[in-house]
Design a protein around this motif. Structure first.
Motif, PDB file in Angstrom:
ATOM      1  N   ILE A  48     -37.018 -33.826 -52.177  1.00 49.60           N
ATOM      2  CA  ILE A  48     -37.806 -32.606 -52.370  1.00 49.60           C
ATOM      3  C   ILE A  48     -38.443 -32.151 -51.053  1.00 49.60           C
ATOM      4  N   THR A  49     -38.260 -30.868 -50.757  1.00 46.38           N
ATOM      5  CA  THR A  49     -38.880 -30.251 -49.590  1.00 46.38           C
ATOM      6  C   THR A  49     -39.622 -28.995 -50.049  1.00 46.38           C
ATOM      7  N   ALA A  50     -40.209 -28.287 -49.091  1.00 48.67           N
ATOM      8  CA  ALA A  50     -40.919 -27.049 -49.411  1.00 48.67           C
ATOM      9  C   ALA A  50     -39.973 -25.984 -49.973  1.00 48.67           C
ATOM     10  N   LYS A  51     -38.659 -26.144 -49.717  1.00 48.80           N
ATOM     11  CA  LYS A  51     -37.681 -25.161 -50.183  1.00 48.80           C
ATOM     12  C   LYS A  51     -37.073 -25.523 -51.540  1.00 48.80           C
ATOM     13  N   THR A  52     -37.407 -26.705 -52.042  1.00 51.16           N
ATOM     14  CA  THR A  52     -36.835 -27.141 -53.319  1.00 51.16           C
ATOM     15  C   THR A  52     -37.444 -26.326 -54.459  1.00 51.16           C
ATOM     16  N   LYS A  53     -36.591 -25.729 -55.284  1.00 50.72           N
ATOM     17  CA  LYS A  53     -37.077 -24.896 -56.386  1.00 50.72           C
ATOM     18  C   LYS A  53     -36.572 -25.352 -57.750  1.00 50.72           C
ATOM     19  N   ALA A  54     -35.553 -26.224 -57.789  1.00 49.57           N
ATOM     20  CA  ALA A  54     -34.980 -26.566 -59.091  1.00 49.57           C
ATOM     21  C   ALA A  54     -34.217 -27.880 -59.039  1.00 49.57           C
ATOM     22  N   ILE A  55     -34.070 -28.475 -60.227  1.00 53.88           N
ATOM     23  CA  ILE A  55     -33.187 -29.617 -60.457  1.00 53.88           C
ATOM     24  C   ILE A  55     -32.168 -29.188 -61.507  1.00 53.88           C
ATOM     25  N   VAL A  56     -30.917 -29.568 -61.301  1.00 57.48           N
ATOM     26  CA  VAL A  56     -29.864 -29.294 -62.285  1.00 57.48           C
ATOM     27  C   VAL A  56     -29.456 -30.606 -62.932  1.00 57.48           C
ATOM     28  N   ILE A  57     -29.384 -30.599 -64.253  1.00 56.43           N
ATOM     29  CA  ILE A  57     -28.907 -31.773 -64.986  1.00 56.43           C
ATOM     30  C   ILE A  57     -27.828 -31.310 -65.967  1.00 56.43           C
ATOM     31  N   CYS A  58     -26.762 -32.074 -66.080  1.00 56.57           N
ATOM     32  CA  CYS A  58     -25.712 -31.809 -67.061  1.00 56.57           C
ATOM     33  C   CYS A  58     -25.720 -32.974 -68.038  1.00 56.57           C
ATOM     34  N   ASN A  59     -25.998 -32.697 -69.319  1.00 57.34           N
ATOM     35  CA  ASN A  59     -26.210 -33.768 -70.294  1.00 57.34           C
ATOM     36  C   ASN A  59     -25.605 -33.408 -71.651  1.00 57.34           C
ATOM     37  N   PRO A  60     -24.578 -34.223 -72.116  1.00 56.88           N
ATOM     38  CA  PRO A  60     -23.866 -35.292 -71.424  1.00 56.88           C
ATOM     39  C   PRO A  60     -23.185 -34.743 -70.173  1.00 56.88           C
ATOM     40  N   ASN A  61     -22.913 -35.649 -69.249  1.00 60.69           N
ATOM     41  CA  ASN A  61     -22.554 -35.230 -67.914  1.00 60.69           C
ATOM     42  C   ASN A  61     -21.067 -34.957 -67.739  1.00 60.69           C
ATOM     43  N   ASN A  62     -20.788 -33.903 -67.033  1.00 64.64           N
ATOM     44  CA  ASN A  62     -19.477 -33.639 -66.462  1.00 64.64           C
ATOM     45  C   ASN A  62     -19.679 -33.759 -64.952  1.00 64.64           C
ATOM     46  N   PRO A  63     -19.032 -34.714 -64.273  1.00 67.94           N
ATOM     47  CA  PRO A  63     -17.760 -35.363 -64.606  1.00 67.94           C
ATOM     48  C   PRO A  63     -17.845 -36.803 -65.119  1.00 67.94           C
ATOM     49  N   THR A  64     -19.042 -37.395 -65.245  1.00 70.34           N
ATOM     50  CA  THR A  64     -19.121 -38.842 -65.486  1.00 70.34           C
ATOM     51  C   THR A  64     -19.117 -39.226 -66.960  1.00 70.34           C
ATOM     52  N   GLY A  65     -19.492 -38.282 -67.840  1.00 72.96           N
ATOM     53  CA  GLY A  65     -19.640 -38.612 -69.252  1.00 72.96           C
ATOM     54  C   GLY A  65     -20.943 -39.319 -69.572  1.00 72.96           C
ATOM     55  N   TYR A  66     -21.811 -39.500 -68.573  1.00 73.20           N
ATOM     56  CA  TYR A  66     -23.066 -40.232 -68.810  1.00 73.20           C
ATOM     57  C   TYR A  66     -23.982 -39.420 -69.722  1.00 73.20           C
ATOM     58  N   LEU A  67     -24.602 -40.101 -70.695  1.00 75.55           N
ATOM     59  CA  LEU A  67     -25.544 -39.478 -71.618  1.00 75.55           C
ATOM     60  C   LEU A  67     -26.958 -39.883 -71.212  1.00 75.55           C
ATOM     61  N   TYR A  68     -27.733 -38.904 -70.744  1.00 77.45           N
ATOM     62  CA  TYR A  68     -29.101 -39.197 -70.306  1.00 77.45           C
ATOM     63  C   TYR A  68     -29.995 -39.491 -71.511  1.00 77.45           C
ATOM     64  N   SER A  69     -30.795 -40.541 -71.368  1.00 74.31           N
ATOM     65  CA  SER A  69     -31.671 -40.982 -72.456  1.00 74.31           C
ATOM     66  C   SER A  69     -32.920 -40.118 -72.532  1.00 74.31           C
ATOM     67  N   ARG A  70     -33.679 -40.285 -73.617  1.00 78.58           N
ATOM     68  CA  ARG A  70     -34.958 -39.603 -73.749  1.00 78.58           C
ATOM     69  C   ARG A  70     -35.883 -39.970 -72.582  1.00 78.58           C
ATOM     70  N   GLU A  71     -35.873 -41.246 -72.219  1.00 80.39           N
ATOM     71  CA  GLU A  71     -36.736 -41.711 -71.131  1.00 80.39           C
ATOM     72  C   GLU A  71     -36.361 -41.038 -69.805  1.00 80.39           C
ATOM     73  N   GLU A  72     -35.062 -40.893 -69.560  1.00 85.28           N
ATOM     74  CA  GLU A  72     -34.621 -40.241 -68.325  1.00 85.28           C
ATOM     75  C   GLU A  72     -34.995 -38.758 -68.314  1.00 85.28           C
ATOM     76  N   MET A  73     -34.886 -38.110 -69.473  1.00 77.27           N
ATOM     77  CA  MET A  73     -35.276 -36.707 -69.554  1.00 77.27           C
ATOM     78  C   MET A  73     -36.783 -36.544 -69.349  1.00 77.27           C
ATOM     79  N   GLU A  74     -37.565 -37.501 -69.856  1.00 78.64           N
ATOM     80  CA  GLU A  74     -39.013 -37.462 -69.644  1.00 78.64           C
ATOM     81  C   GLU A  74     -39.354 -37.666 -68.161  1.00 78.64           C
ATOM     82  N   THR A  75     -38.557 -38.474 -67.485  1.00 79.71           N
ATOM     83  CA  THR A  75     -38.730 -38.650 -66.039  1.00 79.71           C
ATOM     84  C   THR A  75     -38.523 -37.331 -65.308  1.00 79.71           C
TER      85      THR A  75
END
Length: 397
Positions: free
Chosen positions: A150-177
């Motif tokens: 994160i820098t002064a220019k950071t404005k957003a985070i992108v998350i793909c859930n379930p994920n493309n390309p990995t298929g990873y399913l983010y947990s509730r705990e990860e989303m809360e993070t």
């Protein structure tokens, strides 16, 4: 504009087919599941005398139907908080262009959907990747990794859930993070949830389920994979942030309106029975189990078990997956068949990562999928006979 790692090898596949070689396409998320007849019939039987523009936000009748769809997913919004887009792609692009200025930065865990790079180029913003690792199944990187990026220019985070390309399913705990990070730094959280229905272990936690971040969350969605309707090009941008909606609407008006026929199809899709996804989800799970077990049985191959979507990333005993994937189409066939894969390097933002990895989309039936893996197994045997032993040892350590 970067080339698509998913489509850049198409000319080689076309050349292979002209030579009479059957190509199994595991490079692209184009399901072979039939589009439901009733939603195609809704388009075929729609009665109109003029094919006119819709509202720039999409037909109100469709947006009201989407409210019912989202309610079933535990997401409470009204139809004014939904803007129908030309595929999920346009939702992502509109989100970037509405929330980010030229030169701003967006953080994305890598590997990530390669076209995010293209949308970032179009919006003149910079992608800051933070690495997730195949050894952990591509779990969310720790907070420290986000904080470092994160820098002064950071404005957003992108998350793909379930994920493309990995298929990873983010947990509730990860989303809360992620919620904790965006609140601390006042960032947008762009959530690409194209594969919401396809979760095989655990449950899906939408970014829209998170409390206290109504002004931060922008949901990007699509019917493409949900109903096997990729060619319809209908998606949606959903947010409770009125300022974002007002800005997105300017872009929506500039492109006039989303496709009319596909809105009819999408509206009919909401009326599919609640158990519609049970069969498709079970079919994808069966394909995933076959793919992962077969891959991990091949010497030198490692593939973590994806929790959702219909993609997997596998590590192969090769030095350069771009060269290997091109070689598969140019120089290899087994029983007059070969396989098309997507080199994983194109899904990473950090140079030289993913060089011995590929993405596989398990969108073919189990018989075709099994034959495709037969091709891959034979191909690796043949390919590694031409690779110096030192290189082979280095890539398999």
């Amino acid at each position: 504009m970067p080339p698509s790692p998913i489509r850049k090898l198409v000319p080689y596949a076309e050349a292979a087919k002209k030579k009479g070689i059957k190509v199994y396409h595991l490079n692209i998320g184009q399901p072979d599941i039939e589009t439901p007849k009733q939603i195609l019939d809704a388009v075929r039987n729609f009665d109109f005398t003029v094919l006119e523009y819709s509202h720039s936000a999409g037909n109100e009748s469709y947006r009201r139907k989407l409210v019912k769809y989202y309610k079933k997913a535990g997401i409470d919004v009204d139809h004014h908080q939904i803007i129908v887009t030309t595929g999920g792609s346009e939702a992502i692009l509109f989100g970037f262009m509405s929330c980010l200025d030229a030169g701003d930065e967006v953080i994305i865990p890598e590997p990530f959907y390669a076209n995010y790079n293209g949308f970032a180029v179009a919006a003149d913003v910079k992608v800051k990747p933070i690495t997730s690792y195949i050894e952990s199944g591509f779990a969310l990187p720790p907070i420290s990794a986000f904080e470092k990026a994160i820098t002064a220019k950071t404005k957003a985070i992108v998350i793909c859930n379930p994920n493309n390309p990995t298929g990873y399913l983010y947990s509730r705990e990860e989303m809360e993070t992620l919620k904790e990070i965006v609140l601390k730094h006042n960032l947008y959280l762009f959530a690409d949830e194209a594969y919401r229905e396809f979760c095989y272990e655990g449950t899906h936690t939408s970014a829209m389920h998170l409390k206290g971040v109504d002004e931060n969350v922008v949901l990007m969605d699509t019917i493409s994979k949900r109903y096997s309707a990729c060619g319809g090009r209908i998606g949606a941008l959903v947010t409770r942030n009125k300022a974002v909606l007002d800005t997105v609407m300017k872009f929506a008006q500039a492109r006039l309106s989303p496709p009319s026929f596909a809105q009819i199809l999408g509206e009919a899709a909401v009326d599919l029975p609640d158990n519609y996804f049970d069969t498709t989800k079970a079919e994808y799970k069966k394909r995933r189990d076959l793919l992962v077990s077969r891959l991990n049985a091949i010497p030198g191959v490692f593939c973590p078990n994806p929790g959702g979507a219909f993609y997997a990333i596998a590590q192969l005993p090769v030095d350069d997956s771009d060269k290997f994937c091109q070689w598969l189409l140019e120089s290899f066939s087994y029983q007059n068949q070969t396989i098309m894969l997507a080199p994983a390097s194109g899904f990473y933002g950090t140079k030289d990562l993913g060089r011995n990895q590929v993405r596989l989309a398990y969108v073919l039936n189990t018989e075709a999928l099994s034959k495709a893996i037969d091709c891959l197994e034979k191909a690796l045997e043949a390919y590694n006979n031409t690779v110096p032993a030192a290189v082979y040892a280095q890539t398999t350590n």
